[in-house]
Scaffold this active site. Structure first.
Site, mmCIF file in Angstrom:
data_model
loop_
_atom_site.group_PDB
_atom_site.id
_atom_site.type_symbol
_atom_site.label_atom_id
_atom_site.label_comp_id
_atom_site.label_asym_id
_atom_site.label_seq_id
_atom_site.Cartn_x
_atom_site.Cartn_y
_atom_site.Cartn_z
ATOM 1 N N CYS A 43 -32.484 15.199 1.702
ATOM 2 C CA CYS A 43 -32.011 15.469 3.065
ATOM 3 C C CYS A 43 -33.092 15.181 4.099
ATOM 4 O O CYS A 43 -32.873 14.465 5.066
ATOM 5 C CB CYS A 43 -31.544 16.924 3.176
ATOM 6 S SG CYS A 43 -31.202 17.421 4.857
ATOM 7 N N CYS A 48 -30.144 12.965 5.293
ATOM 8 C CA CYS A 48 -29.522 13.448 6.533
ATOM 9 C C CYS A 48 -30.413 13.329 7.772
ATOM 10 O O CYS A 48 -29.964 12.853 8.815
ATOM 11 C CB CYS A 48 -29.136 14.921 6.396
ATOM 12 S SG CYS A 48 -28.560 15.379 4.769
ATOM 13 N N LYS A 51 -31.483 9.741 8.729
ATOM 14 C CA LYS A 51 -30.214 9.066 9.063
ATOM 15 C C LYS A 51 -29.775 9.420 10.491
ATOM 16 O O LYS A 51 -29.421 8.561 11.285
ATOM 17 C CB LYS A 51 -29.156 9.470 8.021
ATOM 18 C CG LYS A 51 -27.791 8.865 8.174
ATOM 19 C CD LYS A 51 -26.850 9.607 9.096
ATOM 20 C CE LYS A 51 -26.645 11.048 8.829
ATOM 21 N NZ LYS A 51 -25.907 11.387 7.649
ATOM 22 N N TYR A 180 -19.471 7.908 2.785
ATOM 23 C CA TYR A 180 -20.324 8.381 3.881
ATOM 24 C C TYR A 180 -21.460 7.392 4.200
ATOM 25 O O TYR A 180 -21.664 6.997 5.336
ATOM 26 C CB TYR A 180 -21.010 9.680 3.459
ATOM 27 C CG TYR A 180 -20.220 10.952 3.471
ATOM 28 C CD1 TYR A 180 -20.303 11.815 4.557
ATOM 29 C CD2 TYR A 180 -19.461 11.347 2.383
ATOM 30 C CE1 TYR A 180 -19.649 13.040 4.549
ATOM 31 C CE2 TYR A 180 -18.799 12.563 2.368
ATOM 32 C CZ TYR A 180 -18.898 13.402 3.458
ATOM 33 O OH TYR A 180 -18.246 14.600 3.447
ATOM 34 N N GLU A 184 -21.781 5.106 7.526
ATOM 35 C CA GLU A 184 -22.808 5.507 8.500
ATOM 36 C C GLU A 184 -23.817 4.383 8.720
ATOM 37 O O GLU A 184 -24.175 4.067 9.861
ATOM 38 C CB GLU A 184 -23.517 6.780 8.020
ATOM 39 C CG GLU A 184 -22.598 7.994 8.070
ATOM 40 C CD GLU A 184 -23.257 9.295 7.623
ATOM 41 O OE1 GLU A 184 -22.705 10.356 7.919
ATOM 42 O OE2 GLU A 184 -24.308 9.254 6.955
ATOM 43 N N HIS A 439 -12.547 23.816 29.924
ATOM 44 C CA HIS A 439 -12.151 22.627 30.672
ATOM 45 C C HIS A 439 -13.275 22.163 31.595
ATOM 46 O O HIS A 439 -13.951 23.006 32.182
ATOM 47 C CB HIS A 439 -10.913 22.988 31.512
ATOM 48 C CG HIS A 439 -10.347 21.819 32.243
ATOM 49 N ND1 HIS A 439 -9.698 20.789 31.606
ATOM 50 C CD2 HIS A 439 -10.366 21.515 33.566
ATOM 51 C CE1 HIS A 439 -9.314 19.907 32.520
ATOM 52 N NE2 HIS A 439 -9.707 20.329 33.700
ATOM 53 N N GLU A 444 -10.857 20.818 24.195
ATOM 54 C CA GLU A 444 -9.759 21.664 24.675
ATOM 55 C C GLU A 444 -8.413 21.214 24.101
ATOM 56 O O GLU A 444 -7.475 22.005 24.005
ATOM 57 C CB GLU A 444 -9.715 21.717 26.205
ATOM 58 C CG GLU A 444 -9.337 20.430 26.895
ATOM 59 C CD GLU A 444 -9.399 20.553 28.429
ATOM 60 O OE1 GLU A 444 -8.661 21.393 28.982
ATOM 61 O OE2 GLU A 444 -10.174 19.815 29.054
#
Ligand code: NDP
Length: 463
Positions: A43, A48, A51, A180, A184, A439, A444
């Site tokens: 990782c 991760c 990346k 993935y 990516e 908002h 939303e």
């Protein structure tokens, strides 16, 4: 109890191993951890974290383009790959040190060497040419890219590991895989100006995700200029006289590029660890077989993270490590919860998702309501960018439970984290409906889709 050097010895200093070592040491136990490469594991060192830094780097060209619609004129930009690599390396080194210090700061011993099992209580520290003993042992050695050794020319290819440290940015790349990592990196390389081809064996990329998102992401990536070749695969890879690589496809096509990258899944790191000597049972893919508590076939040996090939995600490894500490050292037997894991694909745009896709839900539930919103996010309006966001909610019409929420669009990963809480809490569609919107945001839409777009009865679309 026999007298051991350590209460716990951890093999592997990645996310799962370091967490278990740090927390157990914090309980006042005598803990040792050995890592043969760099603390932080996949990782932090080659997954991760770097990346995500590369994703940020690759997004700037679009930001520069979009700025014009907001009145900015941006001078011609240039990109320097060595600068990105050097800055990334500095950040990774900082994190690596934090990982190591996390263990040492709690009184644990950290070793920079490969460690192997001699028997169920003895660990050999290869680099130090000595053995230590431990009451409990945790194996957290992670995984590595599937080398795809049957592919002729596979030795000419790179994997995600090398992609983080290429001496120079290629002008063109062919990436194999539709998961993935392939998706990516296709977006990363394309964003950095590399001519990018993605080759995937299936009908549509990202096989584990909701089909609507897969289709829209595919379409959006192609509009950006990424070449996606589905329903084919590499037949062989060859080095040409000009030094470039030729990827020969099963369908007869040939793609020529500076680099070819394989992203065809990852396999567990269990070879030559002495697991057999200790009596630890392995599965077909070489993964360590564990029970619900992460205990192996040997009572005092445990395993967490990718080496067990359960769910290959960093937060899952950390969660498994925490449950292991509860079970083994806090007297609180805890089973890791692998249900309803929120996840993100850092494609461009991103995917953020939690729970069941429409297809998965249709197999398990007789009556479903599907809510869909498909719109251009506000930021893209002045920018003149024709990229759309897709949000989708899958609801069990009988119980009203929200079974899945899927988002393709900017910040979808951030949304998935919070949606994960909502789904874990077992909220109904009515709970979503009575939640006030924030908002103006894209998110939303998730609380303002009042009428179903369609209904699925016994898997068939009605209304
Ligand atoms: P994935 O499992 O996501 O994807 C593997 C891809 O390779 C799939 O498209 C699969 O096709 C294809 N494939 C597998 N075997 C073959 C084969 N023999 N021939 C042709 N194609 C093949 O793995 P990745 O390598 O992309 O990533 C490994 C893991 O790391 C992921 O599962 C994920 O858990 C984790 N990860 C998570 C990230 C995140 O959280 N954002 C980022 C990167 C990795 P098919 O779908 O048809 O089986």
């Amino acid at each position: 109890m026999a007298n051991y050097d350590y209460d716990l010895f951890v093999i592997g200093g990645g996310s799962g191993g370091v967490r278990a070592a740090r927390v157990t040491a914090g309980l006042g136990k005598k803990v040792g951890v050995a890592e043969e490469y760099r603390y932080g594991g996949t990782c932090v060192i080659r997954g991760c974290v770097p990346k995500k830094l590369f994703v940020y780097a690759s997004q700037f060209p679009e930001h520069f383009e979009d700025a014009a619609g907001y009145g900015w004129s941006v001078p011609k930009s240039t990109f320097d790959w060595p600068t990105l690599i050097a800055n990334k390396d500095r950040e990774i080194a900082r994190l690596e040190e934090l990982y190591r210090r996390g263990v040492a700061g709690n009184g644990g011993d950290t070793f920079s060497t490969r460690a192997t099992l001699v028997d169920a209580h003895t660990i050999r520290l290869e680099g130090e040419n000595r053995t230590v003993t431990a009451d409990q042992i945790l194996v957290a050695t992670g995984g590595r890219p599937n080398p795809h050794a049957a592919l002729p020319g596979h030795e000419l290819c790179i994997f995600s590991d090398e992609a983080f440290d290429l001496p120079e940015l290629p002008k063109s790349i062919v990436i194999a895989g539709g998961g993935y990592i392939a998706v990516e990196f296709a977006n990363i390389f394309h964003g950095l100006g590399v001519e990018t081809h993605l080759v995937y064996r299936g009908k549509e990329i990202l096989s584990r995700f909701d089909m609507d998102l897969r289709r829209l992401l595919h379409e959006t990536m192609e509009k950006k200029g990424i070449h996606i070749h589905c329903e084919t695969h590499f037949e062989r890879i060859e080095r040409r006289e000009d030094g470039r690589l030729a990827a020969h496809l099963m369908d007869g096509g040939v793609l020529v590029a500076d680099q070819v990258m394989l992203a065809l899944g990852r396999i567990p790191n269990t070879e030559n660890l002495g697991l057999e000597a200790a009596g630890v049972e392995l599965g077909k893919l070489g993964e360590i077989i564990v029970d619900a508590y992460s205990r192996t076939s040997v009572k005092n040996i445990w395993a967490v993270g990718d080496v067990t090939n359960r769910v290959q995600l960093t937060p899952v490894a950390i969660h498994e490590a925490m449950c292991f500490v509860d079970t083994a050292f806090r007297g609180k037997k805890t089973v890791p919860d692998h249900d309803c894991v929120a996840t993100a694909v850092f494609s461009q745009p991103e995917i953020g998702t939690v729970g069941l896709s429409e297809d998965e839900a249709a197999h398990r539930f007789a009556d479903l309501e599907i809510y869909r919103a498909h719109f251009r996010p506000m930021r893209n309006t002045l920018a003149g960018r024709d990229e759309r966001t897709l949000m989708k909610i899958v609801v069990d019409a009988e119980t009203r439970l929200v079974l899945g929420v899927h988002v393709l669009g900017p910040d979808a990963g951030e949304m998935a984290q919070l949606l994960g809480i909502a789904l874990k809490a077992g909220l109904t569609k009515e709970d979503f409906d009575r939640t006030m919107a924030v908002h103006p945001t894209a998110a939303e839409e998730l609380v303002t889709m009042y009428s179903p777009s369609f209904r699925l009865k016994d898997g068939n679309r009605v209304g």
